[in-house]
Scaffold this active site. Structure first.
Site, PDB file in Angstrom:
ATOM      1  N   GLU A  34      34.655  53.623  81.846  1.00  0.00           N
ATOM      2  CA  GLU A  34      34.701  53.962  80.421  1.00  0.00           C
ATOM      3  C   GLU A  34      33.460  54.730  79.978  1.00  0.00           C
ATOM      4  OE1 GLU A  34      37.100  51.918  77.211  1.00  0.00           O
ATOM      5  OE2 GLU A  34      36.281  50.193  78.267  1.00  0.00           O
ATOM      6  N   ASP A 151      36.400  47.801  86.763  1.00  0.00           N
ATOM      7  CA  ASP A 151      37.063  47.009  85.732  1.00  0.00           C
ATOM      8  C   ASP A 151      38.551  47.017  86.061  1.00  0.00           C
ATOM      9  OD1 ASP A 151      38.253  45.925  83.514  1.00  0.00           O
ATOM     10  OD2 ASP A 151      37.432  47.364  82.077  1.00  0.00           O
TER      11      ASP A 151
END
Length: 263
Positions: A34, A151
């Site tokens: 991200e 993640d």
């Protein structure tokens, strides 16, 4: 060697935290998720000034992954194979030559969240996990040190969240999600953290809402999955929880593992 994964939740917003953590923690390789920026917008100068090589696979405003390393990779691949129409920047692979000429292959993964479950997002998540399984099986055949870090947006077991009842209808914890994660592990991959501890209340993510951090209402969704060759050389693993208490934190914290590459 110290290898880490961290969902930074916006690298530009967290650049001060990132550079401070790099100085304090001194990892050899870092997988970031991200980053939320195109490649040209990544703040590479600040990171290169600390001695890191930077590889990115970004997109505007959301998603995006990066690998920071103290040595330069000899091979870099962007995008998870299996769907040429998938334009989301969620996967980056870098291969390194170690001092004894062995290969270390590190993959940075930002697996889709999948919520809301009733939309097209959940089938996309499951399809992405199937592609990842196919990719991992192919890479495991190389019999190299392989680390799939990132993640995963997967809570593997009930003790990996503060209250399973809260998550039972969430894409991160649905039976199909956890089964897909187990199929990935069953290829012969080792969960670095769970190979070293069975501790409960051992989390890598705390939501910004509802006082999750001070209440320790967290979940463990950031994972390092290791090939047998990597697992054999792992000496320890940990979650650097203290970073969540910093000013302007990400809602995730770094997960790290150490490897003995000498013996």
């Amino acid at each position: 060697m110290k290898i880490a994964t961290w969902n930074i939740n916006g690298v530009k917003a967290r650049i001060d935290n990132l550079t401070q953590w790099l100085k304090d923690s001194d990892p050899d390789i870092v997988c970031l998720q991200e980053i939320k920026t195109v490649d040209e917008g990544f703040p590479r100068l600040e990171i290169e000034a600390l001695g890191y090589h930077v590889e990115t696979h970004g997109q505007k405003g959301f998603n995006g992954v990066a690998i920071l390393s103290k040595s330069s990779p000899f091979e870099v691949n962007r995008g998870l194979p299996g769907d040429p129409l998938d334009e989301q920047a969620r996967f980056l692979e870098a291969a390194f030559t170690l001092s004894d000429s062995r290969i270390l292959r590190v993959c940075c993964i930002y697996l889709p969240n999948g919520n809301p479950v009733e939309t097209e997002k959940y089938p996309y998540k499951l399809a992405w996990m199937e592609r990842l399984q196919t990719f991992a099986a192919e890479r495991l055949a190389y019999e190299e040190m392989l680390i799939l870090a990132g993640d995963y947006n997967v809570i593997p077991e009930p003790h990996d969240c503060f209250d399973p009842r809260v998550w039972e209808n969430d894409a991160l914890f649905l039976p199909q999600t956890r089964e897909a994660f187990r199929r990935l592990e069953n290829l012969g991959l080792t969960d670095a953290v769970r190979a070293t501890t069975d501790a409960t209340q051992f989390y890598s993510f705390w939501d910004y809402q509802a006082g999750a951090w001070p209440k320790n209402n967290g979940i463990r969704i950031d994972h390092l999955l290791l090939s047998p060759e990597a697992a054999d050389r792992m000496t320890s693993a940990a979650i650097e929880k203290h970073v969540r208490a910093w000013e302007k934190p990400s809602d995730h914290v770094p997960v790290i593992a150490y490897f003995d590459l000498v013996s």
